[in-house]
Design a protein around this motif. Sequence first.
Motif, PDB file in Angstrom:
ATOM      1  N   THR A 174     -14.508 -30.894  -3.413  1.00 14.84           N
ATOM      2  CA  THR A 174     -13.693 -29.974  -4.187  1.00 14.84           C
ATOM      3  C   THR A 174     -12.909 -30.222  -5.358  1.00 14.84           C
ATOM      4  OG1 THR A 174     -11.769 -30.437  -2.528  1.00 14.84           O
ATOM      5  CG2 THR A 174     -12.878 -28.562  -2.085  1.00 14.84           C
ATOM      6  N   PHE A 210     -17.236 -23.432   0.018  1.00 15.57           N
ATOM      7  CA  PHE A 210     -17.532 -22.813  -1.319  1.00 15.57           C
ATOM      8  C   PHE A 210     -17.828 -21.506  -1.224  1.00 15.57           C
ATOM      9  CE2 PHE A 210     -17.837 -27.602  -2.432  1.00 15.57           C
ATOM     10  CZ  PHE A 210     -16.765 -27.772  -3.115  1.00 15.57           C
ATOM     11  N   THR A 262      -9.547 -20.785  -6.391  1.00 15.53           N
ATOM     12  CA  THR A 262     -10.739 -21.046  -7.143  1.00 15.53           C
ATOM     13  C   THR A 262     -11.103 -19.888  -8.035  1.00 15.53           C
ATOM     14  OG1 THR A 262     -12.083 -19.887  -5.189  1.00 15.53           O
ATOM     15  CG2 THR A 262     -11.628 -22.268  -5.271  1.00 15.53           C
TER      16      THR A 262
END
Length: 339
Positions: A174, A210, A262
């Motif tokens: 990450t 993700f 994100t």
Amino acid sequence: MIDQSTGPAAEQWDAAVAAVRALGGDAEIQLVCHVSPDGDALGSMLGFALGLRRLGFTRVRATFPGEFRVPTPYAQLPGVAMLVPEQAAYRAPALVLVFDVAGESRLGGLAAQVAAAPVSVVLDHHASNTGFGTIQLVDPHAAATSVLAEELVTRLGVRLDAEIAECFYVALATDTGSFKFDLTTVAVHELAARLIATGLRPGDISRRIFDSRPFGAMKLTGEVLGRAVLDPAAAGGRGLVWTYATLADLARHEQPPYVLDTLIDPVRSVAEADVSVLVKQVAEGEWAVSLRSKGAVDVSRLAISQGGGGHRLAAGFTGHGEPGDLVDRVRRLLDDYLI
Ligand code: 5GP
Ligand code: MN
């Protein structure tokens, strides 16, 4: 501020090892990471917590300040059973270890407990680290806090197993943007190799953390990106792109706040802008401002000037008012922090 161009000194490592070795097996050990924890905060903390269990410590708790909500992508991390809400943290632990926290302001209601601990070991990699705690394992050149956490468990004699490795791998993946960012060194890939060698399946982990999100989060992303504004003249002509997301946006799509964590990534991919800004509402009139640069601006120093912190090219602060006014302020400051 910490000046650690070569990473933690040998004495700091020795002091951290000695602090753990001094404890009996039934000592209370409290692990803490930053508010709104991300993959590195949770992964480095839980990987280390598992390491302490392997050493025979039976009383190990991990926590973070604020609402006790673990982002879905990290809800299955090994060691997650050791996570407790801040209210259930040990009151007077023999040792506190702090993960991925640049300064006490990121510890919310836990700052006083950390300050009161007889020994506090701070593992961190933020350029803006304030040097709090009694033992500092701080390296701004480390790609993730898990790099430091892995070194400390190894120095303590723990052998990496697949559970510990998964936590550290998630943290590393990450914070390096899947091994894309500048700090992705040979040593980072060697660490990743050691972690994968325990039997990890990187494809499965990446899909989970993700490439998996609710439909509503995808729709929300579309709306937030749809209102982005490009200002090519900002930052001395290097360009700025920005957008914002409100609590109403989250509510409309029935999404928790972490889905915004994100969202800066597609914004910062805009070729016409060096600097990208995402303004995220956290309460009425209160916004978390995420800043990214591709190299023209030291956004860490800019964020520090606004009471926040972070890394040279990725930082943030909390601001008040309207998103447009906050971005105007950032735009005016950019010229002061050109690299
Ligand atoms: P993000 O934009 O992803 O929330 O954060 C980027 C980086 O800036 C992270 O390393 C994070 O720790 C740091 N950061 C973000 N917001 C704040 C803040 O309000 N205070 C401090 N000290 N650091 C922040
Ligand atoms: Mn980190």
